[in-house]
Design an enzyme around this catalytic site. Sequence first.
Site, mmCIF file in Angstrom:
data_model
loop_
_atom_site.group_PDB
_atom_site.id
_atom_site.type_symbol
_atom_site.label_atom_id
_atom_site.label_comp_id
_atom_site.label_asym_id
_atom_site.label_seq_id
_atom_site.Cartn_x
_atom_site.Cartn_y
_atom_site.Cartn_z
ATOM 1 C CB CYS A 6 -0.939 -0.143 1.234
ATOM 2 S SG CYS A 6 -1.748 1.469 1.615
ATOM 3 C CB CYS A 7 2.298 3.382 -1.846
ATOM 4 S SG CYS A 7 1.862 3.453 -3.700
ATOM 5 C CB SER A 8 0.002 8.226 -1.322
ATOM 6 O OG SER A 8 1.332 8.338 -1.729
ATOM 7 C CB THR A 13 4.193 0.334 -4.301
ATOM 8 O OG1 THR A 13 3.659 1.581 -3.760
ATOM 9 C CG2 THR A 13 4.970 -0.503 -3.445
#
Length: 102
Positions: A6-8, A13
């Site tokens: 999970c990234c923004s 990623t």
Amino acid sequence: MKILLCCSAGMSTSLLVSKMEASAKKQGIDCEIWAVGSTEVNNHLQEADVLLLGPQVRFLLAKLKKEGEKRGIPVDSINPMHYGLCNGEEVLKHAINLIKGE
């Protein structure tokens, strides 16, 4: 083994996912690795064996750990150095250790 990152927004990623997949292939590890943005992560948790958070969404760790506990899924953040260097091998190792409960 299913590893969710999970990234923004789910895009920063993608290179790390590629590096992790290459490392898994080299080691003969069968796994599915994908990345989503923080707004979608709850929709994907039930499909994952582990959830790793990018440094930019580490502030969600406590909240997502609770969600993971409800589903029996380990949740942790990615080491910022490994993330920054796109060290797929180390991030993959961390995910596998979490799944094994180490």
